[in-house]
Design an enzyme around this catalytic site. Structure first.
Site, PDB file in Angstrom:
ATOM      1  N   ASN A   1       1.151  -1.340  -0.078  1.00 38.79           N
ATOM      2  CA  ASN A   1      -0.302   0.592   0.119  1.00 38.79           C
ATOM      3  C   ASN A   1       0.617   1.320  -0.202  1.00 38.79           C
ATOM      4  OD1 ASN A   1      -1.697   2.036   0.558  1.00 38.79           O
ATOM      5  ND2 ASN A   1      -2.579   1.463   2.479  1.00 38.79           N
ATOM      6  N   TRP A   2       1.121   1.441  -1.189  1.00 42.09           N
ATOM      7  CA  TRP A   2       2.119   2.893  -1.609  1.00 42.09           C
ATOM      8  C   TRP A   2       1.640   4.169  -0.948  1.00 42.09           C
ATOM      9  CZ3 TRP A   2       4.035   2.330  -7.256  1.00 42.09           C
ATOM     10  CH2 TRP A   2       4.233   1.361  -7.702  1.00 42.09           C
ATOM     11  N   LYS A   3       0.181   4.195  -0.146  1.00 46.17           N
ATOM     12  CA  LYS A   3      -1.001   5.506   0.083  1.00 46.17           C
ATOM     13  C   LYS A   3      -0.309   6.726  -0.453  1.00 46.17           C
ATOM     14  CE  LYS A   3       0.539   3.925   4.531  1.00 46.17           C
ATOM     15  NZ  LYS A   3       0.447   3.409   6.164  1.00 46.17           N
TER      16      LYS A   3
ATOM     17  N   HIS B   1      -9.727   0.916   5.414  1.00 39.45           N
ATOM     18  CA  HIS B   1      -7.966   1.812   5.543  1.00 39.45           C
ATOM     19  C   HIS B   1      -8.470   2.090   7.345  1.00 39.45           C
ATOM     20  CE1 HIS B   1      -4.424   2.509   6.275  1.00 39.45           C
ATOM     21  NE2 HIS B   1      -3.804   0.916   5.914  1.00 39.45           N
TER      22      HIS B   1
ATOM     23  N   GLU C   1      -6.826   4.186   7.899  1.00 37.93           N
ATOM     24  CA  GLU C   1      -6.526   5.833   7.781  1.00 37.93           C
ATOM     25  C   GLU C   1      -8.108   6.729   7.346  1.00 37.93           C
ATOM     26  OE1 GLU C   1      -3.055   5.636   5.532  1.00 37.93           O
ATOM     27  OE2 GLU C   1      -2.206   5.229   7.684  1.00 37.93           O
TER      28      GLU C   1
ATOM     29  N   GLU D   1      -5.042  -5.230  10.669  1.00 38.47           N
ATOM     30  CA  GLU D   1      -4.344  -3.508  10.829  1.00 38.47           C
ATOM     31  C   GLU D   1      -4.780  -3.462  12.077  1.00 38.47           C
ATOM     32  OE1 GLU D   1      -2.386  -3.129   6.539  1.00 38.47           O
ATOM     33  OE2 GLU D   1      -3.564  -1.757   7.148  1.00 38.47           O
TER      34      GLU D   1
ATOM     35  N   GLY E   1       2.092   2.219  10.799  1.00 41.52           N
ATOM     36  CA  GLY E   1       3.219   3.287  10.575  1.00 41.52           C
ATOM     37  C   GLY E   1       3.773   4.059  11.954  1.00 41.52           C
TER      38      GLY E   1
ATOM     39  N   SER F   1       2.956  -2.135  10.428  1.00 38.66           N
ATOM     40  CA  SER F   1       4.899  -2.174  10.668  1.00 38.66           C
ATOM     41  C   SER F   1       5.471  -4.504  10.553  1.00 38.66           C
ATOM     42  CB  SER F   1       5.317  -1.810  12.068  1.00 38.66           C
ATOM     43  OG  SER F   1       4.568  -0.040  11.932  1.00 38.66           O
TER      44      SER F   1
ATOM     45  N   GLY G   1       2.512  -1.164   4.289  1.00 42.38           N
ATOM     46  CA  GLY G   1       2.668  -0.149   4.110  1.00 42.38           C
ATOM     47  C   GLY G   1       4.533   0.607   3.912  1.00 42.38           C
ATOM     48  N   GLY G   2       4.330   1.324   4.742  1.00 45.59           N
ATOM     49  CA  GLY G   2       5.798   1.759   4.852  1.00 45.59           C
ATOM     50  C   GLY G   2       7.454   1.253   3.885  1.00 45.59           C
TER      51      GLY G   2
HETATM   52  C1  PEP Z   1      -0.704   0.234   5.583  1.00 45.76           C
HETATM   53  O1  PEP Z   1      -0.649   1.541   5.601  1.00 45.76           O
HETATM   54  O2  PEP Z   1      -1.563  -0.473   5.770  1.00 45.76           O
HETATM   55  C2  PEP Z   1       0.569  -0.526   6.656  1.00 45.76           C
HETATM   56  C3  PEP Z   1       0.255  -1.600   7.221  1.00 45.76           C
HETATM   57  O3  PEP Z   1       1.561   0.236   7.339  1.00 45.76           O
HETATM   58  P1  PEP Z   1       2.875   0.154   7.610  1.00 45.76           P
HETATM   59  O4  PEP Z   1       3.323  -1.236   6.926  1.00 45.76           O
HETATM   60  O5  PEP Z   1       3.724   1.463   7.484  1.00 45.76           O
HETATM   61  O6  PEP Z   1       2.329   0.142   9.397  1.00 45.76           O
END
Ligand code: PEP
Length: 248
Positions: free
Chosen positions: A5-7, A90, A92, A163, A169, A206, A227-228
């Protein structure tokens, strides 16, 4: 499945380069499905960069109506036929943008209606976990999605991503035991509610090259939503390799 997930990151050129790097990791018939979720304006050029290879393309969100006066929104009918997946719910979107369980449910239904694979993200906040209501929150979010469709979707048509909000994040990953416990619960809850086999359940929060192998070795975790670390091809490659090892 390992999904990146590049956000709201990457320029279009960076997105194309990242998609090419992810493509190079993947060969047809590999044991792990790999997907990327670029920002909306990059979906089409990334589709071109992925070509006919095995990497799946997903959108980070979708609107529930098919067309009309909904400024700024993108419908499932606009994505169908050339995107493979959509992500709905998600954290966010739920927590920063105020999306409700019912709205997530409508998005879930819209994606399925148009033949897109839908990943429904669910997860509790830190306060909800501390209050002992993790399973109550997860069940409520799952039930809202399933209530939005007339028939339970076939197992292969959707996935759930667990999640925990407190792990996204933040660099604070759920322990493999915590993640596995909730993923097992999701599987049981969906099977009980739909009288059908549960879909694959991913863990997100994470995930990194260093902790992926341990998370993916757990029986109830079928992959990750990343994500990251999905923005760093070297890290993402190690996460995909960890998933491939776990799947063998
Ligand atoms: C996500 O955006 O779905 C996510 C899990 O982010 P991160 O891996 O950065 O915690």
């Amino acid at each position: 499945m390992v999904a990146g997930n590049w956000k709201m990151n990457t320029t279009v050129l960076e997105g194309i380069a990242l998609a090419r790097a992810v493509s190079e990791l993947c060969t047809p018939g590999m044991v792990v499905e790999v997907a990327v979720f670029p920002p909306f304006p990059h979906l089409w050029p990334v589709r071109g960069a992925l070509g006919v290879g095995p990497v799946l393309l997903g959108a980070q969100d979708v609107f529930w109506e098919d067309s009309g006066a909904y400024t700024g929104e993108v419908s499932a009918s606009m994505l169908a036929g050339w995107c493979d997946l959509v992500l709905v719910g998600h954290s966010e979107r739920r927590h920063l943008l105020g999306e409700t369980d019912a709205e997530t449910g409508r998005k879930f239904a819209a994606g399925l209606r148009h033949g897109l694979g839908v990943i429904v993200a669910v997860g509790e906040t830190g306060d909800e976990r501390d209050a002992g209501s993790t399973f109550t929150v997860i069940d409520r979010q799952l039930d809202a999605a399933l209530s939005a469709v007339d028939e339970p979707p076939p197992t292969g048509a959707w996935l759930v991503a667990y999640e925990p909000v407190w792990a996204i994040g933040t660099g604070r990953t759920a322990s493999p035991e915590q993640a596995d416990e909730v993923c097992a619960h999701i599987r049981d809850h969906v099977a009980e509610r739909t009288a059908a086999d549960a879909p694959r359940v991913l863990y997100g929060g994470s995930v990194s090259a260093d902790n992926a192998a341990e998370l993916f070795s757990r029986a109830s975790i079928d992959g990750g939503l990343i994500g990251g670390a999905s923005l760093r091809p070297d890290q993402f490659a190690r996460i995909v390799a960890a998933a491939a090892n776990a799947a063998r």
